[in-house]
Motif scaffolding. Structure first.
Motif, mmCIF file in Angstrom:
data_model
loop_
_atom_site.group_PDB
_atom_site.id
_atom_site.type_symbol
_atom_site.label_atom_id
_atom_site.label_comp_id
_atom_site.label_asym_id
_atom_site.label_seq_id
_atom_site.Cartn_x
_atom_site.Cartn_y
_atom_site.Cartn_z
ATOM 1 N N VAL A 177 4.267 45.247 -19.896
ATOM 2 C CA VAL A 177 3.077 45.629 -20.660
ATOM 3 C C VAL A 177 3.502 46.587 -21.765
ATOM 4 C CG1 VAL A 177 0.928 46.975 -20.581
ATOM 5 C CG2 VAL A 177 1.372 45.265 -18.841
ATOM 6 N N LYS A 178 2.903 46.406 -22.930
ATOM 7 C CA LYS A 178 3.141 47.302 -24.066
ATOM 8 C C LYS A 178 1.793 47.717 -24.637
ATOM 9 C CE LYS A 178 7.617 45.582 -25.044
ATOM 10 N NZ LYS A 178 8.735 45.863 -25.847
ATOM 11 N N THR A 191 -2.336 54.654 -14.001
ATOM 12 C CA THR A 191 -1.144 54.610 -13.156
ATOM 13 C C THR A 191 -0.559 53.202 -13.134
ATOM 14 O OG1 THR A 191 -1.982 56.407 -11.776
ATOM 15 C CG2 THR A 191 -0.259 55.027 -10.820
ATOM 16 N N ILE A 192 -1.418 52.210 -12.967
ATOM 17 C CA ILE A 192 -0.975 50.812 -12.949
ATOM 18 C C ILE A 192 -0.352 50.436 -14.293
ATOM 19 C CG2 ILE A 192 -1.770 48.411 -12.819
ATOM 20 C CD1 ILE A 192 -3.914 49.464 -10.803
ATOM 21 N N LEU A 193 -0.996 50.825 -15.393
ATOM 22 C CA LEU A 193 -0.464 50.523 -16.717
ATOM 23 C C LEU A 193 0.907 51.172 -16.911
ATOM 24 C CD1 LEU A 193 -3.689 50.820 -18.887
ATOM 25 C CD2 LEU A 193 -2.328 48.754 -18.520
ATOM 26 N N TYR A 241 -1.221 45.027 -23.988
ATOM 27 C CA TYR A 241 -1.013 43.590 -23.948
ATOM 28 C C TYR A 241 0.200 43.272 -23.085
ATOM 29 C CZ TYR A 241 2.650 44.405 -27.450
ATOM 30 O OH TYR A 241 3.764 44.846 -28.109
ATOM 31 N N ALA A 242 0.228 42.046 -22.568
ATOM 32 C CA ALA A 242 1.365 41.590 -21.760
ATOM 33 C C ALA A 242 2.523 41.274 -22.693
ATOM 34 C CB ALA A 242 0.980 40.371 -20.934
ATOM 35 N N ALA A 243 3.666 41.846 -22.392
ATOM 36 C CA ALA A 243 4.854 41.667 -23.257
ATOM 37 C C ALA A 243 5.601 40.402 -22.892
ATOM 38 C CB ALA A 243 5.767 42.857 -23.126
ATOM 39 N N LYS A 290 4.367 49.237 -17.613
ATOM 40 C CA LYS A 290 5.184 49.567 -18.791
ATOM 41 C C LYS A 290 6.620 49.854 -18.371
ATOM 42 C CE LYS A 290 1.450 51.318 -21.647
ATOM 43 N NZ LYS A 290 0.841 52.479 -22.281
ATOM 44 N N GLU A 291 6.789 50.575 -17.264
ATOM 45 C CA GLU A 291 8.133 50.865 -16.753
ATOM 46 C C GLU A 291 8.870 49.578 -16.375
ATOM 47 O OE1 GLU A 291 8.167 53.750 -13.584
ATOM 48 O OE2 GLU A 291 7.001 55.178 -14.774
#
Length: 67
Positions: A53-54, A42-44, A65-67, A48-49
């Motif tokens: 994060v990608k 859920t956090i991921l 990974y952090a975008a 992403k939204e």
């Protein structure tokens, strides 16, 4: 990136992903504040939204990974 837009758990995940690309299971092992894998997903998804994060697949394993 404003920290006010992120929960403590989101910041914890982002901190881990800023250091290296990790699988979901590796993240879960490092996150004391996230006890369940479903919560981590859920956090991921939320990160992403927000566009910070990608993910990608490598040899049938998903990395974040952090975008």
């Amino acid at each position: 990136m404003k920290q006010a837009n992120f929960t403590n758990r989101e910041l914890s995940v982002l901190s881990a992903l800023n250091k290296e690309h990790l699988t979901t299971f590796q993240l879960l092992k490092r996150m004391d504040s996230v006890p369940m894998i479903l919560k981590l997903y859920t956090i991921l998804d939320e990160l992403k939204e927000k566009g910070v994060v990608k993910s990608y697949m490598k040899k049938d394993t998903k990395y974040h990974y952090a975008a």
